[in-house]
Design a protein around this motif. Structure first.
Motif, PDB file in Angstrom:
ATOM      1  N   VAL A  28       1.344   1.029  -1.952  1.00  0.00           N
ATOM      2  CA  VAL A  28       1.479   2.480  -1.826  1.00  0.00           C
ATOM      3  C   VAL A  28       1.356   3.148  -3.192  1.00  0.00           C
ATOM      4  O   VAL A  28       0.648   4.144  -3.347  1.00  0.00           O
ATOM      5  CB  VAL A  28       2.810   2.862  -1.143  1.00  0.00           C
ATOM      6  N   HIS A  29       2.029   2.600  -4.195  1.00  0.00           N
ATOM      7  CA  HIS A  29       2.016   3.224  -5.526  1.00  0.00           C
ATOM      8  C   HIS A  29       0.645   3.181  -6.176  1.00  0.00           C
ATOM      9  O   HIS A  29       0.312   4.063  -6.963  1.00  0.00           O
ATOM     10  CB  HIS A  29       3.056   2.580  -6.440  1.00  0.00           C
ATOM     11  N   SER A  30      -0.159   2.175  -5.843  1.00  0.00           N
ATOM     12  CA  SER A  30      -1.467   2.063  -6.474  1.00  0.00           C
ATOM     13  C   SER A  30      -2.606   2.573  -5.590  1.00  0.00           C
ATOM     14  O   SER A  30      -3.753   2.575  -6.011  1.00  0.00           O
ATOM     15  CB  SER A  30      -1.724   0.598  -6.855  1.00  0.00           C
ATOM     16  N   ALA A  31      -2.293   3.021  -4.392  1.00  0.00           N
ATOM     17  CA  ALA A  31      -3.328   3.431  -3.442  1.00  0.00           C
ATOM     18  C   ALA A  31      -3.868   4.826  -3.734  1.00  0.00           C
ATOM     19  O   ALA A  31      -3.148   5.711  -4.192  1.00  0.00           O
ATOM     20  CB  ALA A  31      -2.773   3.393  -2.021  1.00  0.00           C
ATOM     21  N   SER A  32      -5.134   4.985  -3.408  1.00  0.00           N
ATOM     22  CA  SER A  32      -5.759   6.305  -3.489  1.00  0.00           C
ATOM     23  C   SER A  32      -5.237   7.158  -2.337  1.00  0.00           C
ATOM     24  O   SER A  32      -4.708   6.623  -1.353  1.00  0.00           O
ATOM     25  CB  SER A  32      -7.275   6.161  -3.364  1.00  0.00           C
ATOM     26  N   PRO A  33      -5.388   8.469  -2.412  1.00  0.00           N
ATOM     27  CA  PRO A  33      -4.982   9.312  -1.279  1.00  0.00           C
ATOM     28  C   PRO A  33      -5.669   8.897   0.024  1.00  0.00           C
ATOM     29  O   PRO A  33      -5.048   8.906   1.087  1.00  0.00           O
ATOM     30  CB  PRO A  33      -5.396  10.722  -1.714  1.00  0.00           C
ATOM     31  N   HIS A  34      -6.933   8.509  -0.069  1.00  0.00           N
ATOM     32  CA  HIS A  34      -7.650   8.067   1.135  1.00  0.00           C
ATOM     33  C   HIS A  34      -7.000   6.816   1.716  1.00  0.00           C
ATOM     34  O   HIS A  34      -6.794   6.711   2.919  1.00  0.00           O
ATOM     35  CB  HIS A  34      -9.131   7.804   0.815  1.00  0.00           C
ATOM     36  N   ARG A  35      -6.669   5.880   0.856  1.00  0.00           N
ATOM     37  CA  ARG A  35      -6.044   4.625   1.316  1.00  0.00           C
ATOM     38  C   ARG A  35      -4.671   4.900   1.912  1.00  0.00           C
ATOM     39  O   ARG A  35      -4.271   4.241   2.878  1.00  0.00           O
ATOM     40  CB  ARG A  35      -5.953   3.631   0.158  1.00  0.00           C
ATOM     41  N   LEU A  36      -3.921   5.845   1.377  1.00  0.00           N
ATOM     42  CA  LEU A  36      -2.603   6.171   1.925  1.00  0.00           C
ATOM     43  C   LEU A  36      -2.713   6.640   3.378  1.00  0.00           C
ATOM     44  O   LEU A  36      -1.918   6.232   4.230  1.00  0.00           O
ATOM     45  CB  LEU A  36      -1.903   7.231   1.075  1.00  0.00           C
ATOM     46  N   MET A  39      -3.418   3.724   5.533  1.00  0.00           N
ATOM     47  CA  MET A  39      -2.190   2.957   5.757  1.00  0.00           C
ATOM     48  C   MET A  39      -1.323   3.616   6.829  1.00  0.00           C
ATOM     49  O   MET A  39      -0.687   2.922   7.631  1.00  0.00           O
ATOM     50  CB  MET A  39      -1.414   2.805   4.444  1.00  0.00           C
ATOM     51  N   LEU A  40      -1.288   4.940   6.836  1.00  0.00           N
ATOM     52  CA  LEU A  40      -0.541   5.638   7.884  1.00  0.00           C
ATOM     53  C   LEU A  40      -1.137   5.338   9.253  1.00  0.00           C
ATOM     54  O   LEU A  40      -0.399   5.081  10.216  1.00  0.00           O
ATOM     55  CB  LEU A  40      -0.518   7.144   7.625  1.00  0.00           C
ATOM     56  N   PHE A  41      -2.450   5.359   9.355  1.00  0.00           N
ATOM     57  CA  PHE A  41      -3.089   5.014  10.622  1.00  0.00           C
ATOM     58  C   PHE A  41      -2.771   3.571  11.025  1.00  0.00           C
ATOM     59  O   PHE A  41      -2.492   3.295  12.193  1.00  0.00           O
ATOM     60  CB  PHE A  41      -4.606   5.220  10.562  1.00  0.00           C
ATOM     61  N   GLU A  42      -2.795   2.650  10.072  1.00  0.00           N
ATOM     62  CA  GLU A  42      -2.454   1.258  10.368  1.00  0.00           C
ATOM     63  C   GLU A  42      -1.030   1.161  10.924  1.00  0.00           C
ATOM     64  O   GLU A  42      -0.779   0.483  11.921  1.00  0.00           O
ATOM     65  CB  GLU A  42      -2.583   0.393   9.114  1.00  0.00           C
ATOM     66  N   GLY A  43      -0.109   1.833  10.268  1.00  0.00           N
ATOM     67  CA  GLY A  43       1.284   1.828  10.726  1.00  0.00           C
ATOM     68  C   GLY A  43       1.437   2.459  12.100  1.00  0.00           C
ATOM     69  O   GLY A  43       2.190   1.965  12.938  1.00  0.00           O
ATOM     70  N   LEU A  44       0.708   3.539  12.321  1.00  0.00           N
ATOM     71  CA  LEU A  44       0.765   4.222  13.608  1.00  0.00           C
ATOM     72  C   LEU A  44       0.284   3.311  14.733  1.00  0.00           C
ATOM     73  O   LEU A  44       0.949   3.168  15.760  1.00  0.00           O
ATOM     74  CB  LEU A  44      -0.079   5.503  13.561  1.00  0.00           C
ATOM     75  N   PHE A  45      -0.863   2.674  14.538  1.00  0.00           N
ATOM     76  CA  PHE A  45      -1.407   1.828  15.600  1.00  0.00           C
ATOM     77  C   PHE A  45      -0.586   0.559  15.790  1.00  0.00           C
ATOM     78  O   PHE A  45      -0.482   0.057  16.912  1.00  0.00           O
ATOM     79  CB  PHE A  45      -2.892   1.548  15.355  1.00  0.00           C
ATOM     80  N   THR A  46       0.049   0.065  14.736  1.00  0.00           N
ATOM     81  CA  THR A  46       0.976  -1.065  14.882  1.00  0.00           C
ATOM     82  C   THR A  46       2.177  -0.642  15.723  1.00  0.00           C
ATOM     83  O   THR A  46       2.595  -1.367  16.626  1.00  0.00           O
ATOM     84  CB  THR A  46       1.432  -1.563  13.495  1.00  0.00           C
ATOM     85  N   ALA A  47       2.709   0.535  15.446  1.00  0.00           N
ATOM     86  CA  ALA A  47       3.855   1.037  16.217  1.00  0.00           C
ATOM     87  C   ALA A  47       3.481   1.263  17.673  1.00  0.00           C
ATOM     88  O   ALA A  47       4.276   0.958  18.580  1.00  0.00           O
ATOM     89  CB  ALA A  47       4.383   2.330  15.591  1.00  0.00           C
TER      90      ALA A  47
END
Length: 145
Positions: A28-36, A39-47
């Protein structure tokens, strides 16, 4: 006993969870805004997948927890990250889509409605896929800057 996890330790204190959490925080700390956002989409679809599995297994507490997480990602992550002024019509449409998806997930939780979960997944997959598709262009611009 050093170096081993106690069978009575909370799941948050077990070494594998600590390492996973540190890895995620580093990403998260090293991610670009696009990657963040990705990551939110990844977390959403995992949930959403966890909620679907819990619904099918009739694990109400796990279902509620997963859906709560999905709603928080939508509301506090994806929707809150929109710039409605600079983003124009697209940002407004995404805001409405995320609001509708949150509402449907709350209804899915209250009614044990698997169809509502499926609806949200189908509505958001194209957005996630489009976001992923622009990643090479975003990274090229980021490296060039």
């Amino acid at each position: 006993m050093y170096g081993t996890a106690s069978p009575f330790a909370s799941r948050h204190q077990r070494p594998n969870n600590v390492y996973s959490r540190v890895g995620l925080e580093t990403e998260v700390h090293s991610a670009s805004p696009h990657r963040l956002i990705a990551m939110l989409f990844e977390g959403l679809f995992t949930a959403l997948a966890q909620a679907q599995g819990a619904l099918e297994a009739q694990q109400r507490e796990l279902k509620a927890h997963a859906l709560s997480r999905a709603v928080r990602i939508l509301d506090e992550g994806l929707k809150a990250g929109l710039d409605l002024e600079a983003g124009g019509e697209l940002a407004r449409q995404l805001h409405e889509l995320y609001s509708y998806a949150s509402l449907r997930l709350v209804q899915a939780n209250a009614r044990d409605d698997g169809a509502a979960l499926q609806e949200v997944r189908l509505l958001l997959e194209p957005v996630r896929d489009a976001w992923s598709a622009i990643a090479p262009q975003v990274e090229t611009r980021r490296v060039a800057a």
